[in-house]
Scaffold this active site. Structure first.
Site, PDB file in Angstrom:
ATOM      1  CG  ASP A   1       5.734  -8.606  10.827  1.00  0.00           C
ATOM      2  OD1 ASP A   1       6.816  -8.567  10.938  1.00  0.00           O
ATOM      3  OD2 ASP A   1       5.065  -9.379   9.992  1.00  0.00           O
TER       4      ASP A   1
ATOM      5  CB  CYS B   1       6.250  -6.481   8.104  1.00  0.00           C
ATOM      6  SG  CYS B   1       5.975  -6.093   6.395  1.00  0.00           S
TER       7      CYS B   1
ATOM      8  CB  THR C   1       7.645  -7.593   1.888  1.00  0.00           C
ATOM      9  OG1 THR C   1       6.391  -7.149   2.354  1.00  0.00           O
ATOM     10  CG2 THR C   1       7.859  -8.906   1.569  1.00  0.00           C
TER      11      THR C   1
ATOM     12  CG  HIS D   1       6.928  19.116  -3.591  1.00  0.00           C
ATOM     13  ND1 HIS D   1       6.964  18.187  -4.631  1.00  0.00           N
ATOM     14  CD2 HIS D   1       8.019  19.797  -3.776  1.00  0.00           C
ATOM     15  CE1 HIS D   1       8.141  18.253  -5.432  1.00  0.00           C
ATOM     16  NE2 HIS D   1       8.743  19.037  -4.875  1.00  0.00           N
TER      17      HIS D   1
END
Length: 145
Positions: A8, A65, A67, A133
């Site tokens: 963004d 973005c 954060t 995993h």
């Protein structure tokens, strides 16, 4: 390797830096936006990049973005995506080794350009370990419905 990129306005400058880094290492990428710092909605670009990874058009993805939180949540809504928000190279290593993450989220307001380069390098060069995993990743995939 072909990498899907998305950001963004808050992640635009760091995305541009990552593009320069990828160029300098001869890595291919596709930029799914945004294309400038005009205020915009991160889910639009997270979805576009995530769909490119989920469809196989791109091998991995990086979304950014301010954060990294919102864009990672949005990317993870696309079936087949395992997007991990990483703030250091160890997190990037472990999410590749143990979670087979196919997308990386970065917070431009959290990590600077130099640290972001190290995180991206680790994310792109670390292999999935498989083994026990793989069973866990399969269980995650089953949750998608």
């Amino acid at each position: 390797m072909n990498i899907a990129l998305g950001s963004d306005h808050g992640g635009f400058a760091l995305k541009q830096h990552i593009k320069d880094y990828l160029d300098s290492h001869g890595l291919e990428y596709q930029d799914f936006g945004c294309m400038d710092t005009t205020s915009c909605d991160y889910p639009v670009f997270a979805k576009a990049a995530a769909q490119a990874v989920a469809s196989g058009k791109c091998d991995r993805g990086i979304v950014i973005c301010t954060t990294g939180i919102g864009i990672s949540i949005a990317a993870n809504k696309v079936k087949g995506i395992r997007c991990a928000l990483c703030t250091d190279p160890l997190m990037a290593e472990m999410t590749r080794r143990h979670n087979d993450a196919n997308m990386l989220a970065l917070g431009a307001g959290i990590v600077g350009p130099n640290l972001a380069e190290r995180i991206v390098e680790t994310f792109l060069t670390t292999d999935f370990e498989g083994g026990r995993h793989a069973r866990r990743v399969a269980l995650i995939s089953e949750m998608e419905g």
